[in-house]
Write a protein that holds these residues in place. Structure first.
Motif, PDB file in Angstrom:
ATOM      1  N   LEU A 110      48.506  -4.939 -13.437  1.00  0.00           N
ATOM      2  CA  LEU A 110      47.883  -3.932 -12.561  1.00  0.00           C
ATOM      3  C   LEU A 110      46.780  -3.143 -13.265  1.00  0.00           C
ATOM      4  O   LEU A 110      46.450  -2.038 -12.857  1.00  0.00           O
ATOM      5  N   VAL A 111      46.229  -3.686 -14.337  1.00  0.00           N
ATOM      6  CA  VAL A 111      45.021  -3.103 -14.927  1.00  0.00           C
ATOM      7  C   VAL A 111      43.856  -3.440 -14.003  1.00  0.00           C
ATOM      8  O   VAL A 111      43.707  -4.581 -13.561  1.00  0.00           O
ATOM      9  N   ALA A 112      43.042  -2.428 -13.677  1.00  0.00           N
ATOM     10  CA  ALA A 112      42.015  -2.576 -12.648  1.00  0.00           C
ATOM     11  C   ALA A 112      40.617  -2.350 -13.206  1.00  0.00           C
ATOM     12  O   ALA A 112      40.435  -1.766 -14.278  1.00  0.00           O
ATOM     13  N   VAL A 113      39.642  -2.827 -12.446  1.00  0.00           N
ATOM     14  CA  VAL A 113      38.224  -2.546 -12.721  1.00  0.00           C
ATOM     15  C   VAL A 113      37.658  -1.786 -11.538  1.00  0.00           C
ATOM     16  O   VAL A 113      37.825  -2.187 -10.380  1.00  0.00           O
ATOM     17  N   ILE A 114      37.004  -0.660 -11.811  1.00  0.00           N
ATOM     18  CA  ILE A 114      36.279   0.099 -10.802  1.00  0.00           C
ATOM     19  C   ILE A 114      34.824   0.230 -11.251  1.00  0.00           C
ATOM     20  O   ILE A 114      34.509   0.043 -12.429  1.00  0.00           O
ATOM     21  N   GLY A 115      33.939   0.537 -10.307  1.00  0.00           N
ATOM     22  CA  GLY A 115      32.550   0.845 -10.664  1.00  0.00           C
ATOM     23  C   GLY A 115      31.580  -0.302 -10.605  1.00  0.00           C
ATOM     24  O   GLY A 115      30.420  -0.165 -11.011  1.00  0.00           O
ATOM     25  N   ARG A 116      32.010  -1.479 -10.092  1.00  0.00           N
ATOM     26  CA  ARG A 116      31.062  -2.595  -9.988  1.00  0.00           C
ATOM     27  C   ARG A 116      30.002  -2.340  -8.924  1.00  0.00           C
ATOM     28  O   ARG A 116      28.875  -2.813  -9.041  1.00  0.00           O
ATOM     29  N   VAL A 120      29.542   4.055 -26.750  1.00  0.00           N
ATOM     30  CA  VAL A 120      30.182   3.792 -25.455  1.00  0.00           C
ATOM     31  C   VAL A 120      30.910   5.061 -25.028  1.00  0.00           C
ATOM     32  O   VAL A 120      31.800   5.555 -25.729  1.00  0.00           O
ATOM     33  N   VAL A 121      30.535   5.603 -23.868  1.00  0.00           N
ATOM     34  CA  VAL A 121      31.129   6.839 -23.357  1.00  0.00           C
ATOM     35  C   VAL A 121      32.431   6.541 -22.621  1.00  0.00           C
ATOM     36  O   VAL A 121      33.435   7.222 -22.800  1.00  0.00           O
ATOM     37  N   ASP A 122      32.411   5.517 -21.784  1.00  0.00           N
ATOM     38  CA  ASP A 122      33.596   5.098 -21.035  1.00  0.00           C
ATOM     39  C   ASP A 122      33.270   3.767 -20.374  1.00  0.00           C
ATOM     40  O   ASP A 122      32.174   3.224 -20.546  1.00  0.00           O
ATOM     41  N   HIS A 123      34.204   3.261 -19.587  1.00  0.00           N
ATOM     42  CA  HIS A 123      34.022   1.970 -18.921  1.00  0.00           C
ATOM     43  C   HIS A 123      34.861   1.947 -17.658  1.00  0.00           C
ATOM     44  O   HIS A 123      35.618   2.889 -17.369  1.00  0.00           O
ATOM     45  N   GLY A 124      34.734   0.871 -16.901  1.00  0.00           N
ATOM     46  CA  GLY A 124      35.391   0.791 -15.609  1.00  0.00           C
ATOM     47  C   GLY A 124      36.782   0.220 -15.615  1.00  0.00           C
ATOM     48  O   GLY A 124      37.359  -0.014 -14.544  1.00  0.00           O
ATOM     49  N   VAL A 125      37.368  -0.015 -16.796  1.00  0.00           N
ATOM     50  CA  VAL A 125      38.743  -0.519 -16.870  1.00  0.00           C
ATOM     51  C   VAL A 125      39.690   0.664 -16.826  1.00  0.00           C
ATOM     52  O   VAL A 125      39.539   1.629 -17.587  1.00  0.00           O
ATOM     53  N   ILE A 126      40.675   0.605 -15.940  1.00  0.00           N
ATOM     54  CA  ILE A 126      41.649   1.685 -15.840  1.00  0.00           C
ATOM     55  C   ILE A 126      43.054   1.106 -15.849  1.00  0.00           C
ATOM     56  O   ILE A 126      43.366   0.173 -15.113  1.00  0.00           O
ATOM     57  N   SER A 127      43.887   1.662 -16.727  1.00  0.00           N
ATOM     58  CA  SER A 127      45.282   1.255 -16.855  1.00  0.00           C
ATOM     59  C   SER A 127      46.132   2.504 -16.688  1.00  0.00           C
ATOM     60  O   SER A 127      46.134   3.379 -17.545  1.00  0.00           O
TER      61      SER A 127
END
Length: 303
Positions: free
Chosen positions: A146-152, A268-275
Protein backbone atom coordinates in the motif's frame (compact mmCIF):
# COMPACT_ATOMS: atom_id res chain seq x y z
CA UNK A 1 11.24 -7.94 -3.38
CA UNK A 2 9.55 -10.85 -5.14
CA UNK A 3 8.92 -12.55 -1.80
CA UNK A 4 7.44 -9.36 -0.38
CA UNK A 5 4.93 -9.09 -3.19
CA UNK A 6 3.88 -12.71 -3.01
CA UNK A 7 3.72 -12.85 0.79
CA UNK A 8 1.74 -9.65 1.37
CA UNK A 9 -0.58 -9.52 -1.63
CA UNK A 10 -4.33 -9.36 -1.08
CA UNK A 11 -6.69 -12.31 -1.40
CA UNK A 12 -7.48 -11.58 -5.04
CA UNK A 13 -5.10 -13.13 -7.57
CA UNK A 14 -2.91 -10.84 -9.61
CA UNK A 15 -0.80 -11.83 -12.58
CA UNK A 16 2.44 -9.91 -13.05
CA UNK A 17 3.44 -9.33 -16.64
CA UNK A 18 7.07 -8.62 -17.38
CA UNK A 19 7.45 -6.12 -20.18
CA UNK A 20 10.59 -5.65 -22.24
CA UNK A 21 11.53 -1.98 -22.62
CA UNK A 22 13.86 -0.67 -25.30
CA UNK A 23 17.22 0.58 -24.15
CA UNK A 24 17.27 4.09 -22.77
CA UNK A 25 20.77 4.58 -24.20
CA UNK A 26 22.45 4.89 -27.58
CA UNK A 27 26.10 5.21 -28.61
CA UNK A 28 27.64 8.19 -30.35
CA UNK A 29 30.16 8.07 -33.19
CA UNK A 30 33.15 7.44 -30.91
CA UNK A 31 31.57 4.71 -28.83
CA UNK A 32 30.51 6.77 -25.81
CA UNK A 33 27.17 5.91 -24.24
CA UNK A 34 24.61 8.68 -24.04
CA UNK A 35 21.00 8.84 -22.99
CA UNK A 36 18.41 8.35 -25.72
CA UNK A 37 15.99 11.29 -25.97
CA UNK A 38 12.29 10.58 -26.03
CA UNK A 39 10.29 11.58 -29.06
CA UNK A 40 7.44 14.03 -28.66
CA UNK A 41 4.83 11.35 -29.36
CA UNK A 42 5.92 9.42 -26.25
CA UNK A 43 5.79 12.34 -23.82
CA UNK A 44 4.68 11.42 -20.33
CA UNK A 45 1.04 12.30 -19.61
CA UNK A 46 0.49 13.90 -16.23
CA UNK A 47 -3.31 13.96 -16.25
CA UNK A 48 -5.88 11.21 -16.62
CA UNK A 49 -9.61 11.46 -17.33
CA UNK A 50 -11.86 10.21 -14.57
CA UNK A 51 -14.96 10.04 -16.78
CA UNK A 52 -14.60 6.33 -17.61
CA UNK A 53 -14.14 5.43 -13.94
CA UNK A 54 -16.70 7.83 -12.49
CA UNK A 55 -19.49 5.31 -11.92
CA UNK A 56 -17.24 2.95 -9.92
CA UNK A 57 -15.30 5.70 -8.13
CA UNK A 58 -18.49 7.29 -6.81
CA UNK A 59 -19.19 4.05 -4.93
CA UNK A 60 -15.67 4.16 -3.49
CA UNK A 61 -16.14 7.79 -2.45
CA UNK A 62 -19.47 7.13 -0.72
CA UNK A 63 -18.15 4.01 0.99
CA UNK A 64 -15.10 5.88 2.30
CA UNK A 65 -17.26 8.57 3.89
CA UNK A 66 -19.78 6.10 5.34
CA UNK A 67 -17.18 3.70 6.71
CA UNK A 68 -14.52 5.98 8.14
CA UNK A 69 -16.02 9.39 8.92
CA UNK A 70 -17.97 10.17 12.10
CA UNK A 71 -19.42 13.36 13.55
CA UNK A 72 -16.94 15.63 15.30
CA UNK A 73 -13.94 14.53 13.23
CA UNK A 74 -11.26 16.65 11.60
CA UNK A 75 -10.89 15.32 8.05
CA UNK A 76 -8.04 15.74 5.57
CA UNK A 77 -9.65 16.44 2.20
CA UNK A 78 -7.78 14.92 -0.73
CA UNK A 79 -7.36 16.11 -4.30
CA UNK A 80 -8.59 14.46 -7.47
CA UNK A 81 -11.67 12.93 -9.01
CA UNK A 82 -12.70 10.51 -6.25
CA UNK A 83 -11.82 12.99 -3.52
CA UNK A 84 -14.08 15.58 -5.13
CA UNK A 85 -16.94 13.07 -5.09
CA UNK A 86 -16.28 12.25 -1.42
CA UNK A 87 -16.27 15.96 -0.51
CA UNK A 88 -19.58 16.52 -2.30
CA UNK A 89 -21.12 13.49 -0.55
CA UNK A 90 -19.85 14.72 2.84
CA UNK A 91 -21.57 18.02 2.19
CA UNK A 92 -24.87 16.27 1.46
CA UNK A 93 -24.52 14.20 4.63
CA UNK A 94 -23.90 17.36 6.65
CA UNK A 95 -26.96 19.09 5.20
CA UNK A 96 -29.06 15.99 5.89
CA UNK A 97 -27.88 15.87 9.50
CA UNK A 98 -26.22 12.44 9.16
CA UNK A 99 -22.88 14.10 10.01
CA UNK A 100 -22.31 17.01 12.38
CA UNK A 101 -19.42 19.19 13.54
CA UNK A 102 -17.08 18.11 10.75
CA UNK A 103 -14.01 20.25 9.99
CA UNK A 104 -12.09 19.79 6.75
CA UNK A 105 -8.38 20.36 6.17
CA UNK A 106 -7.79 20.77 2.40
CA UNK A 107 -4.76 19.34 0.64
CA UNK A 108 -5.09 21.82 -2.24
CA UNK A 109 -6.89 24.90 -3.47
CA UNK A 110 -9.13 22.59 -5.51
CA UNK A 111 -10.26 20.57 -2.49
CA UNK A 112 -10.79 23.76 -0.50
CA UNK A 113 -13.00 25.10 -3.30
CA UNK A 114 -15.02 21.86 -3.45
CA UNK A 115 -15.45 21.88 0.33
CA UNK A 116 -16.60 25.50 0.36
CA UNK A 117 -19.22 24.72 -2.30
CA UNK A 118 -20.33 21.67 -0.31
CA UNK A 119 -20.70 23.71 2.88
CA UNK A 120 -17.91 21.99 4.84
CA UNK A 121 -16.21 24.22 7.45
CA UNK A 122 -12.47 24.48 6.81
CA UNK A 123 -9.31 24.88 8.82
CA UNK A 124 -5.68 25.13 7.77
CA UNK A 125 -3.22 22.31 8.38
CA UNK A 126 -0.94 24.59 10.41
CA UNK A 127 -3.81 25.41 12.80
CA UNK A 128 -4.86 21.79 13.50
CA UNK A 129 -3.68 19.93 16.57
CA UNK A 130 -4.74 16.63 14.99
CA UNK A 131 -6.36 15.18 11.87
CA UNK A 132 -8.52 12.16 12.65
CA UNK A 133 -8.79 10.78 9.12
CA UNK A 134 -7.78 11.72 5.58
CA UNK A 135 -8.78 10.46 2.15
CA UNK A 136 -7.12 11.06 -1.19
CA UNK A 137 -6.72 9.88 -4.76
CA UNK A 138 -3.49 8.08 -5.65
CA UNK A 139 -1.82 7.77 -9.03
CA UNK A 140 -0.81 4.20 -8.28
CA UNK A 141 -0.51 1.90 -5.24
CA UNK A 142 1.95 -0.94 -4.80
CA UNK A 143 0.15 -4.23 -4.29
CA UNK A 144 0.57 -5.68 -0.82
CA UNK A 145 2.53 -2.80 0.74
CA UNK A 146 0.00 0.00 0.00
CA UNK A 147 2.90 2.38 -0.66
CA UNK A 148 1.46 5.01 -3.01
CA UNK A 149 2.55 7.63 -5.53
CA UNK A 150 0.85 11.03 -5.62
CA UNK A 151 1.61 14.15 -7.67
CA UNK A 152 1.88 12.74 -11.20
CA UNK A 153 -0.92 14.93 -12.46
CA UNK A 154 -0.19 18.43 -13.72
CA UNK A 155 -0.35 20.81 -10.76
CA UNK A 156 -3.00 23.50 -11.04
CA UNK A 157 -2.64 26.99 -9.57
CA UNK A 158 -1.59 26.84 -5.94
CA UNK A 159 -1.60 23.03 -5.65
CA UNK A 160 1.30 21.65 -3.64
CA UNK A 161 2.67 18.13 -3.30
CA UNK A 162 4.24 19.22 -0.01
CA UNK A 163 0.90 20.40 1.40
CA UNK A 164 -0.93 17.30 0.21
CA UNK A 165 1.67 14.94 1.65
CA UNK A 166 1.85 16.86 4.95
CA UNK A 167 -1.89 16.57 5.53
CA UNK A 168 -1.89 12.85 4.69
CA UNK A 169 1.07 12.11 6.96
CA UNK A 170 -0.51 14.04 9.84
CA UNK A 171 -3.73 12.00 9.76
CA UNK A 172 -4.31 9.24 12.29
CA UNK A 173 -5.62 7.04 9.48
CA UNK A 174 -5.57 7.34 5.68
CA UNK A 175 -7.63 5.83 2.87
CA UNK A 176 -6.89 6.02 -0.85
CA UNK A 177 -9.68 5.67 -3.41
CA UNK A 178 -8.51 4.10 -6.67
CA UNK A 179 -9.56 1.86 -9.54
CA UNK A 180 -8.37 -1.73 -9.83
CA UNK A 181 -5.95 -0.77 -12.64
CA UNK A 182 -4.07 1.47 -10.17
CA UNK A 183 -3.39 -1.33 -7.66
CA UNK A 184 -0.72 -3.73 -8.85
CA UNK A 185 2.77 -5.12 -8.49
CA UNK A 186 5.57 -4.50 -10.98
CA UNK A 187 4.77 -0.80 -11.12
CA UNK A 188 5.63 1.49 -14.01
CA UNK A 189 5.41 5.21 -14.73
CA UNK A 190 6.97 8.10 -12.85
CA UNK A 191 7.70 9.47 -9.38
CA UNK A 192 7.62 13.27 -8.95
CA UNK A 193 10.60 14.71 -7.07
CA UNK A 194 10.71 18.20 -5.55
CA UNK A 195 14.16 19.79 -5.76
CA UNK A 196 15.82 23.11 -5.05
CA UNK A 197 15.48 25.35 -8.11
CA UNK A 198 18.88 27.04 -7.98
CA UNK A 199 20.98 23.93 -8.69
CA UNK A 200 18.28 21.68 -10.13
CA UNK A 201 20.46 20.36 -12.96
CA UNK A 202 23.17 19.15 -10.58
CA UNK A 203 20.52 17.40 -8.47
CA UNK A 204 18.95 15.89 -11.59
CA UNK A 205 22.32 14.45 -12.62
CA UNK A 206 22.74 12.84 -9.19
CA UNK A 207 19.30 11.24 -9.46
CA UNK A 208 20.04 10.17 -13.03
CA UNK A 209 23.26 8.45 -11.92
CA UNK A 210 21.41 6.79 -9.04
CA UNK A 211 18.88 5.13 -11.34
CA UNK A 212 21.13 4.79 -14.40
CA UNK A 213 19.61 2.46 -16.98
CA UNK A 214 16.28 2.16 -15.13
CA UNK A 215 14.83 5.67 -15.37
CA UNK A 216 15.06 9.07 -17.05
CA UNK A 217 14.89 12.43 -15.28
CA UNK A 218 12.84 15.25 -16.85
CA UNK A 219 12.09 18.68 -15.42
CA UNK A 220 8.34 19.33 -15.46
CA UNK A 221 7.12 22.36 -17.47
CA UNK A 222 4.41 24.77 -16.34
CA UNK A 223 2.98 24.93 -19.87
CA UNK A 224 3.64 23.18 -23.14
CA UNK A 225 5.17 19.78 -23.74
CA UNK A 226 7.66 18.13 -21.42
CA UNK A 227 11.33 17.67 -22.26
CA UNK A 228 14.41 16.83 -20.21
CA UNK A 229 15.01 20.50 -19.31
CA UNK A 230 11.38 21.59 -18.80
CA UNK A 231 11.35 23.86 -21.83
CA UNK A 232 11.37 27.63 -21.53
CA UNK A 233 8.70 27.56 -18.80
CA UNK A 234 9.72 25.09 -16.07
CA UNK A 235 7.23 24.55 -13.29
CA UNK A 236 8.02 26.38 -10.05
CA UNK A 237 5.84 25.37 -7.10
CA UNK A 238 4.39 27.90 -4.68
CA UNK A 239 7.22 26.96 -2.29
CA UNK A 240 9.78 27.80 -5.01
CA UNK A 241 10.84 24.29 -6.01
CA UNK A 242 11.20 22.59 -9.38
CA UNK A 243 9.50 19.28 -10.05
CA UNK A 244 11.58 16.52 -11.62
CA UNK A 245 9.74 13.51 -12.99
CA UNK A 246 11.70 10.31 -12.44
CA UNK A 247 10.33 8.28 -15.37
CA UNK A 248 11.01 4.58 -15.01
CA UNK A 249 11.79 2.59 -18.14
CA UNK A 250 12.01 -0.66 -16.16
CA UNK A 251 9.49 -2.09 -13.66
CA UNK A 252 9.69 -0.51 -10.20
CA UNK A 253 10.57 -3.35 -7.85
CA UNK A 254 10.05 -1.43 -4.61
CA UNK A 255 8.64 2.07 -4.06
CA UNK A 256 10.03 2.05 -0.53
CA UNK A 257 13.56 1.56 -1.89
CA UNK A 258 13.05 4.32 -4.45
CA UNK A 259 11.95 6.69 -1.66
CA UNK A 260 14.89 5.69 0.54
CA UNK A 261 17.35 6.39 -2.28
CA UNK A 262 15.82 9.78 -3.10
CA UNK A 263 15.85 10.83 0.56
CA UNK A 264 19.65 10.51 0.57
CA UNK A 265 20.21 12.91 -2.36
CA UNK A 266 21.29 16.43 -1.34
CA UNK A 267 18.90 19.00 -2.77
CA UNK A 268 15.87 16.71 -2.87
CA UNK A 269 13.16 18.42 -0.80
CA UNK A 270 10.55 15.66 -1.00
CA UNK A 271 8.89 13.28 -3.46
CA UNK A 272 5.55 11.75 -4.32
CA UNK A 273 6.05 8.40 -2.57
CA UNK A 274 3.95 8.08 0.57
CA UNK A 275 4.00 5.19 3.03
CA UNK A 276 1.44 5.61 5.80
CA UNK A 277 0.28 3.24 8.54
CA UNK A 278 -2.52 2.56 9.15
CA UNK A 279 -3.74 2.89 5.58
CA UNK A 280 -6.54 1.41 3.51
CA UNK A 281 -7.15 1.20 -0.21
CA UNK A 282 -10.76 1.37 -1.40
CA UNK A 283 -10.49 -0.23 -4.84
CA UNK A 284 -13.31 0.30 -7.32
CA UNK A 285 -14.11 -2.01 -10.23
CA UNK A 286 -17.07 -2.91 -12.40
CA UNK A 287 -17.78 -5.79 -10.00
CA UNK A 288 -17.91 -3.61 -6.87
CA UNK A 289 -15.47 -2.59 -4.16
CA UNK A 290 -12.49 -4.28 -2.55
CA UNK A 291 -11.04 -2.97 0.72
CA UNK A 292 -7.37 -3.67 1.43
CA UNK A 293 -5.83 -2.69 4.76
CA UNK A 294 -2.11 -2.20 5.35
CA UNK A 295 -0.15 -4.66 7.43
CA UNK A 296 1.18 -3.39 10.76
CA UNK A 297 4.63 -1.84 10.34
CA UNK A 298 6.37 -4.55 12.40
CA UNK A 299 4.80 -7.22 10.16
CA UNK A 300 6.06 -5.39 7.06
CA UNK A 301 9.60 -5.26 8.49
CA UNK A 302 9.52 -8.98 9.20
CA UNK A 303 8.79 -9.88 5.56
Amino acid sequence: MASLLSSSSSSSSTFLKLVHFPSAFEFDGIGRRRRRRRKNNSVLKFTRSCLADASSLVLAAHHTVDRYIRSGMVIGLGSGCASGMAIQYMGRQLRAGALKDIVGVPTSVGSASEAAKAGIPLNQYQDCSQIDFAFDDADIIEEGTLVAVIGRRRLQGEESILQEKSVLNAANKLAFMITESQYKGGLDGSVPVLVQSLNWMEIAEKIDDLFLGDAEVWRRPSIGQADPHGGNNPLVTKEGHNVLDLIFTSPILSLAEVAKSLDKVDGVVDHGVISKFPCSAVIASEDGLQIVDSLPRNAMEAL
